[in-house]
Scaffold this motif. Sequence first.
Motif, PDB file in Angstrom:
ATOM      1  N   GLY A  28       0.498  -1.217   0.145  1.00 27.24           N
ATOM      2  CA  GLY A  28      -0.110  -0.320   0.105  1.00 27.24           C
ATOM      3  C   GLY A  28       1.125   0.971  -0.250  1.00 27.24           C
ATOM      4  N   GLU A  29       1.904   0.969  -0.272  1.00 30.41           N
ATOM      5  CA  GLU A  29       3.065   2.611  -0.620  1.00 30.41           C
ATOM      6  C   GLU A  29       3.843   2.882  -2.010  1.00 30.41           C
ATOM      7  N   GLY A  30       2.810   2.172  -2.616  1.00 30.65           N
ATOM      8  CA  GLY A  30       2.416   2.981  -4.334  1.00 30.65           C
ATOM      9  C   GLY A  30       3.295   1.946  -5.024  1.00 30.65           C
ATOM     10  N   ALA A  31       4.091   0.147  -3.881  1.00 27.08           N
ATOM     11  CA  ALA A  31       4.955  -0.523  -4.942  1.00 27.08           C
ATOM     12  C   ALA A  31       3.871  -1.649  -5.272  1.00 27.08           C
ATOM     13  N   VAL A  32       4.085  -2.069  -6.019  1.00 28.49           N
ATOM     14  CA  VAL A  32       3.288  -3.158  -7.154  1.00 28.49           C
ATOM     15  C   VAL A  32       4.390  -4.489  -6.342  1.00 28.49           C
ATOM     16  N   ASP A  33       3.554  -4.931  -5.213  1.00 29.72           N
ATOM     17  CA  ASP A  33       3.763  -5.689  -3.915  1.00 29.72           C
ATOM     18  C   ASP A  33       2.760  -6.747  -3.745  1.00 29.72           C
TER      19      ASP A  33
ATOM     20  N   GLY B 201       4.896  -9.144  -6.885  1.00 32.64           N
ATOM     21  CA  GLY B 201       5.795  -8.563  -6.905  1.00 32.64           C
ATOM     22  C   GLY B 201       5.227  -8.141  -8.983  1.00 32.64           C
ATOM     23  N   ASP B 202       4.026  -9.125  -9.151  1.00 35.41           N
ATOM     24  CA  ASP B 202       3.654  -8.367 -10.418  1.00 35.41           C
ATOM     25  C   ASP B 202       2.215  -7.577 -10.379  1.00 35.41           C
ATOM     26  N   THR B 203       2.020  -7.441  -9.108  1.00 40.26           N
ATOM     27  CA  THR B 203       0.379  -6.518  -9.814  1.00 40.26           C
ATOM     28  C   THR B 203      -0.003  -6.748  -8.016  1.00 40.26           C
ATOM     29  N   THR B 204      -1.187  -5.615  -7.984  1.00 37.41           N
ATOM     30  CA  THR B 204      -1.609  -5.661  -7.095  1.00 37.41           C
ATOM     31  C   THR B 204      -3.494  -5.996  -7.144  1.00 37.41           C
TER      32      THR B 204
ATOM     33  N   ALA C  70     -15.383 -12.155 -11.757  1.00 40.23           N
ATOM     34  CA  ALA C  70     -14.786 -12.892 -13.261  1.00 40.23           C
ATOM     35  C   ALA C  70     -15.959 -14.193 -14.758  1.00 40.23           C
ATOM     36  N   ASP C  71     -15.387 -14.546 -15.717  1.00 37.98           N
ATOM     37  CA  ASP C  71     -16.368 -15.191 -16.239  1.00 37.98           C
ATOM     38  C   ASP C  71     -16.236 -17.045 -16.175  1.00 37.98           C
ATOM     39  N   ALA C  72     -16.104 -17.574 -17.419  1.00 36.04           N
ATOM     40  CA  ALA C  72     -16.169 -18.755 -17.718  1.00 36.04           C
ATOM     41  C   ALA C  72     -14.839 -18.929 -17.656  1.00 36.04           C
ATOM     42  N   GLU C  73     -13.759 -17.787 -18.321  1.00 39.42           N
ATOM     43  CA  GLU C  73     -12.975 -18.487 -18.347  1.00 39.42           C
ATOM     44  C   GLU C  73     -11.455 -17.903 -17.276  1.00 39.42           C
ATOM     45  N   SER C  74     -11.728 -16.553 -16.793  1.00 35.98           N
ATOM     46  CA  SER C  74     -10.675 -15.488 -16.870  1.00 35.98           C
ATOM     47  C   SER C  74     -10.986 -15.231 -15.011  1.00 35.98           C
ATOM     48  N   ILE C  75     -10.323 -14.395 -14.535  1.00 30.83           N
ATOM     49  CA  ILE C  75     -10.205 -13.688 -13.312  1.00 30.83           C
ATOM     50  C   ILE C  75     -10.105 -11.788 -13.489  1.00 30.83           C
ATOM     51  N   PHE C  76     -10.169 -11.090 -13.247  1.00 28.04           N
ATOM     52  CA  PHE C  76     -10.532  -9.668 -13.886  1.00 28.04           C
ATOM     53  C   PHE C  76     -10.423  -9.230 -12.621  1.00 28.04           C
ATOM     54  N   TRP C  77      -9.420  -8.105 -12.487  1.00 26.88           N
ATOM     55  CA  TRP C  77      -9.167  -7.233 -11.485  1.00 26.88           C
ATOM     56  C   TRP C  77      -7.941  -5.597 -12.008  1.00 26.88           C
ATOM     57  N   LEU C  78      -9.153  -4.685 -11.167  1.00 21.68           N
ATOM     58  CA  LEU C  78      -8.288  -2.698 -11.330  1.00 21.68           C
ATOM     59  C   LEU C  78      -7.399  -3.216 -10.621  1.00 21.68           C
ATOM     60  N   SER C  79      -5.964  -2.676 -10.488  1.00 23.26           N
ATOM     61  CA  SER C  79      -5.026  -2.676  -9.806  1.00 23.26           C
ATOM     62  C   SER C  79      -4.859  -1.305  -9.031  1.00 23.26           C
ATOM     63  N   PRO C  80      -5.273  -0.631  -8.903  1.00 23.65           N
ATOM     64  CA  PRO C  80      -4.877   0.677  -7.958  1.00 23.65           C
ATOM     65  C   PRO C  80      -4.040   1.220  -8.114  1.00 23.65           C
ATOM     66  N   THR C  81      -2.506   0.192  -7.727  1.00 24.14           N
ATOM     67  CA  THR C  81      -1.479   0.763  -8.111  1.00 24.14           C
ATOM     68  C   THR C  81      -0.761   1.179  -8.884  1.00 24.14           C
ATOM     69  N   GLU C  82      -0.707  -0.031  -9.907  1.00 26.45           N
ATOM     70  CA  GLU C  82      -0.184   0.141 -11.261  1.00 26.45           C
ATOM     71  C   GLU C  82      -1.331   1.342 -12.113  1.00 26.45           C
TER      72      GLU C  82
ATOM     73  N   GLN D  18      -5.518   3.456 -16.010  1.00 24.97           N
ATOM     74  CA  GLN D  18      -7.389   3.693 -14.769  1.00 24.97           C
ATOM     75  C   GLN D  18      -7.270   4.340 -13.523  1.00 24.97           C
ATOM     76  N   ALA D  19      -6.396   4.642 -13.495  1.00 21.34           N
ATOM     77  CA  ALA D  19      -6.540   4.784 -11.897  1.00 21.34           C
ATOM     78  C   ALA D  19      -7.865   5.090 -11.338  1.00 21.34           C
ATOM     79  N   PRO D  20      -8.521   4.498  -9.670  1.00 26.43           N
ATOM     80  CA  PRO D  20      -9.546   4.818  -9.604  1.00 26.43           C
ATOM     81  C   PRO D  20      -9.725   5.813  -8.665  1.00 26.43           C
ATOM     82  N   SER D  21     -11.171   6.463  -8.675  1.00 27.12           N
ATOM     83  CA  SER D  21     -11.320   7.739  -8.346  1.00 27.12           C
ATOM     84  C   SER D  21     -10.709   7.812  -6.513  1.00 27.12           C
ATOM     85  N   ASP D  22     -10.997   6.851  -5.984  1.00 24.52           N
ATOM     86  CA  ASP D  22     -10.260   6.288  -4.407  1.00 24.52           C
ATOM     87  C   ASP D  22      -9.585   5.499  -4.838  1.00 24.52           C
ATOM     88  N   SER D  23      -8.274   6.209  -4.262  1.00 22.80           N
ATOM     89  CA  SER D  23      -7.506   5.221  -3.758  1.00 22.80           C
ATOM     90  C   SER D  23      -7.477   3.824  -3.145  1.00 22.80           C
ATOM     91  N   ALA D  24      -8.357   4.708  -1.667  1.00 22.17           N
ATOM     92  CA  ALA D  24      -8.184   4.407  -0.535  1.00 22.17           C
ATOM     93  C   ALA D  24      -9.615   3.356  -0.439  1.00 22.17           C
TER      94      ALA D  24
END
Length: 299
Positions: free
Chosen positions: A32-37, A57-60, A66-78, A98-104
Amino acid sequence: MALLDASSGVEGTWSGILADGPDLYVGDLGSGEGAVDGQLVRIDKSRGGVTILVPKGDTTAWELAADAESIFWLSPTEARVQRVARTGGPTQLIAIDQAPSDSAEPSGITVADGFVYWAAFGVWRRAAVGSSEAESDFQTGSSPASIAAGGTDDGFFLTDRDGWVYRKDTPSSVTTLARGGKPGALAVDSTHVYWVDAADATVMRVSRQGGEVAQKLAEGGARPAGLALDATHVYWTTRGGCDEGPACWSGSVSRIDKAGSTEPELLAEGPWPVLDVAVDDAAVYFTTGPAGVVYRVAR
């Protein structure tokens, strides 16, 4: 019962949780300190085995879809929307900047009819599941919070932290269902829309069709956060006093029948903030953010 903690050898700031079939999918916010960890993991509900879908280390990741094949997410740091196959493998980048409107706070994400929808820059956006660029603005809003697809009868249901709960049927048709407070996490069933209100610390519902006053189901407790439904009950979490350190951690998981006709039932509480909750026929699952544990309690 702890399903995932430091003793497993997989540590994280566990946030969004999704129950699907025999598995749980859990996101890690990282430091939560701006690092992608952070990372994304799958947990076998019955055996408790952990599979790393996206390495640390590859995402936050916070909320998941989800759909039938995949998991989706929005990374607030990236500030990216991404997906990965349920079985793991390469991560696909769907949209950048695609930064969220409120990263907290988490911002909603859902998948329906071949599109993934999410909140960024105060605007609801969408992109085709297989694309690599955001396709269009979906709905303006100053601080989008949560979104759920309505199924075949209705389009989408959305909350905005500035006080709106509404239904979007077509690009030009929006119906206000409720106004006031600070609506957050949202869920829908065949008759009603349910949400937690951070301003009033309540759990609310209103008819999917509108035309009625919103009903308070329960007092939500200190900083209500996650929300989930089963056939008969609404489940919600609280983050307690703060997230910053163990001295102020005090979260909980509760439920109440959907009509609000009984007293709320406390399912779990402890020295941790509870960020998100999921439910299936056998158990309730929840994440504790910086406390680093994913728990299961019997229904």
